[in-house]
Each structure stands twice: as structure tokens, then as C-alpha cells.
Design a protein around this motif. Structure first.
Motif, PDB file in Angstrom:
ATOM      1  N   PRO A  41      79.222 -31.324 -24.877  1.00 12.91           N
ATOM      2  CA  PRO A  41      77.793 -31.501 -25.156  1.00 12.91           C
ATOM      3  C   PRO A  41      77.304 -30.483 -26.177  1.00 12.91           C
ATOM      4  CG  PRO A  41      78.235 -31.345 -22.778  1.00 12.91           C
ATOM      5  CD  PRO A  41      79.479 -30.924 -23.491  1.00 12.91           C
ATOM      6  N   ARG A  42      76.356 -30.876 -27.001  1.00 16.83           N
ATOM      7  CA  ARG A  42      75.839 -29.982 -28.040  1.00 16.83           C
ATOM      8  C   ARG A  42      75.189 -28.739 -27.444  1.00 16.83           C
ATOM      9  NH1 ARG A  42      75.212 -31.837 -33.285  1.00 16.83           N
ATOM     10  NH2 ARG A  42      75.904 -33.973 -33.634  1.00 16.83           N
ATOM     11  N   ARG A  43      74.602 -28.858 -26.261  1.00 12.55           N
ATOM     12  CA  ARG A  43      73.879 -27.721 -25.691  1.00 12.55           C
ATOM     13  C   ARG A  43      74.790 -26.520 -25.416  1.00 12.55           C
ATOM     14  NH1 ARG A  43      74.231 -31.382 -21.398  1.00 12.55           N
ATOM     15  NH2 ARG A  43      75.278 -30.583 -19.516  1.00 12.55           N
ATOM     16  N   LEU A  44      76.089 -26.764 -25.311  1.00 11.86           N
ATOM     17  CA  LEU A  44      77.012 -25.656 -25.093  1.00 11.86           C
ATOM     18  C   LEU A  44      77.196 -24.817 -26.354  1.00 11.86           C
ATOM     19  CD1 LEU A  44      79.807 -27.231 -22.864  1.00 11.86           C
ATOM     20  CD2 LEU A  44      77.715 -26.066 -22.181  1.00 11.86           C
ATOM     21  N   GLY A  45      76.624 -25.299 -27.460  1.00 13.46           N
ATOM     22  CA  GLY A  45      76.690 -24.538 -28.690  1.00 13.46           C
ATOM     23  C   GLY A  45      76.061 -23.162 -28.569  1.00 13.46           C
ATOM     24  N   LEU A  46      75.146 -22.998 -27.609  1.00 15.25           N
ATOM     25  CA  LEU A  46      74.546 -21.688 -27.368  1.00 15.25           C
ATOM     26  C   LEU A  46      75.623 -20.642 -27.080  1.00 15.25           C
ATOM     27  CD1 LEU A  46      72.164 -19.773 -26.655  1.00 15.25           C
ATOM     28  CD2 LEU A  46      72.300 -20.679 -24.317  1.00 15.25           C
ATOM     29  N   PHE A  47      76.594 -21.000 -26.248  1.00 19.23           N
ATOM     30  CA  PHE A  47      77.636 -20.051 -25.842  1.00 19.23           C
ATOM     31  C   PHE A  47      78.627 -19.806 -26.981  1.00 19.23           C
ATOM     32  CE2 PHE A  47      76.155 -22.394 -22.127  1.00 19.23           C
ATOM     33  CZ  PHE A  47      75.695 -21.353 -21.335  1.00 19.23           C
ATOM     34  N   ALA A  48      78.996 -20.883 -27.687  1.00 18.46           N
ATOM     35  CA  ALA A  48      79.925 -20.725 -28.804  1.00 18.46           C
ATOM     36  C   ALA A  48      79.304 -19.889 -29.916  1.00 18.46           C
ATOM     37  CB  ALA A  48      80.343 -22.094 -29.336  1.00 18.46           C
TER      38      ALA A  48
END
Length: 232
Positions: A41-48
Motif C-alpha cells: 500500500p502507498r501509505r507505507l511510504g511513510l516508513f520507507a
């Protein structure tokens, strides 16, 4: 990185600053590929993005002016060896992120099933994908990156033989690169072993990247050795 190539007329892997910027680039490209394939999911981009930002923060701390390569690095092997190491490190950075997210989600699910209160930071895990999905992603990323890491170490050994007449010199950088390789091999072995070993596999993956970071920072900045001629 592009500006440095234009300015210096060389491949931009000549010092620690350029290396860490390359790792950040490789990590973000890895993340964008996973998103474009619909794997995460795109929202995991926060962690990356947070992880990549930390790497970029390190690069700023060791900023080095653009300039020509020192003679010991002026070889086509720098493209082969260092590029493989950078790409592997960037991919493994994202793999470490997924290993941490998997542990967060697994801890959240365990506390919920036990009827225990869920507090920060565990409660943010309820919005993460299923623990099984995160664990599988972690494994796939490491399976892809491990051969690259292996190739990078082997290429470095060949370069060492051409430059110094020996494949292995027990240099601190070489030793810690080998330790990282062993830890990641242990992760892959644990992942395909029994249930108890598989449960500990994410911790081994995180340990592997901790060793990589130690090799990048402490070995570069504290220990002397054959890899110290480029400064930082």
C-alpha cells in the motif's frame, strides 16, 4: 549524483557521501517499484521515506567535495563492485523496514489475541497489512538482494587481487562485510527452517542491516585499513 558525474567526469562512487546517497537512491527506487507493482500500500511510504531520509542525513554529516578519484579507486572495478554493494544495501534497507513492520504487526496481533491493552507504538500496527503479507515481502526482498550482496563481495575480492595481489586481506571492511553476509545467510536459513526459527528470522534480518550500518559508519570513520584511503 548527476551533477557530480558531469562535474568530475567519473562514476559517483568515490567516497562515503556518494555511497550513502547511492544507497538512498537504490532504496527509494526499490520502494517505487514495489508500489508500482501493487505489492505494498502507498501509505507505507511513510516508513520507507523515513528510513531513506535517515540515510540522507548520514550523507550530509560526511559531505565531501566533488573531486577526482584517488589512484587506488581509479578502476572499472569500482563500477562493478561498488554498484552491486550500493544496490544490495538499498534493497536490504527496504527489507529491514518490512521486517520491523512485520514485528510491529505481529506484536499487535498477539496482544489483541491475548486481550491485553494495545498502546503506542504497537497501536499504529493495526493499519498495517497482515503480518503474513509483511513477512512474505521481507523474505522476497532478501532473496532478491542476497545474491547481489554476494556478487558485490566476490567482485571486491577479485578487485583486491588485481590491486593488492591478494583476494582476502582481513581488512576491517572485508571482515564486517563477510559478517553481514553470514547474518543474512542465517536469516534465509531460519526463514525456511522450523516454526520457531522462522519466528526469529525478522530479528536476524534487522541484525543484518545493523551490521551493514556498522560497516558503513564505524568501520569507515573509526577503524583504519586498506579501505581508508578514500577518507569518508
Amino acid at each position: 549524483m548527476v551533477v557530480r558525474v558531469v562535474y568530475t567526469g567519473r562514476w559517483p562512487w568515490g567516497n562515503m557521501f556518494e555511497y550513502t546517497v547511492g544507497v538512498a537512491l537504490a532504496g527509494m527506487v526499490t520502494w517505487l517499484i514495489l508500489v508500482s507493482r501493487g505489492s505494498v500500500p502507498r501509505r507505507l511510504g511513510l516508513f520507507a521515506t523515513f528510513a531513506v531520509t535517515m540515510v540522507l542525513g548520514t550523507s550530509v554529516r560526511v559531505y565531501t567535495e566533488a573531486g577526482p578519484l584517488v589512484p587506488a579507486l581509479d578502476s572499472y572495478w569500482i563500477i562493478i563492485h561498488v554498484t552491486a554493494a550500493i544496490v544490495a544495501s538499498g534493497i536490504l534497507l527496504i527489507g529491514c523496514v518490512f521486517a520491523i513492520l512485520h514485528l510491529l504487526r505481529r506484536g499487535h496481533d498477539r496482544r489483541v489475541s491475548d486481550g491485553k491493552p494495545v498502546r503506542f507504538p504497537i497501536n499504529i500496527a493495526e493499519r498495517l497489512p497482515d503480518a503474513t503479507v509483511l513477512e512474505r515481502l521481507t523474505f522476497k526482498i532478501h532473496v532478491f538482494a542476497f545474491p547481489l550482496l554476494t556478487f558485490g563481495i566476490v567482485a571486491g575480492s577479485v578487485w583486491a587481487h588485481l590491486a593488492w595481489g591478494r583476494y582476502w586481506n582481513w581488512d576491517p571492511k572485508e571482515v564486517w562485510a563477510f559478517i553481514a553476509w553470514v547474518v543474512y545467510a542465517a536469516y534465509l536459513h531460519a526463514r525456511v527452517s522450523g516454526k520457531s526459527a522462522k519466528a526469529n528470522a525478522p530479528w536476524i534480518a534487522i541484525l543484518g542491516y545493523a551490521v551493514m550500518l556498522f560497516n558503513l559508519t564505524a568501520v569507515n570513520l573509526v577503524f583504519g585499513g586498506l579501505h581508508s584511503y578514500a577518507g569518508v
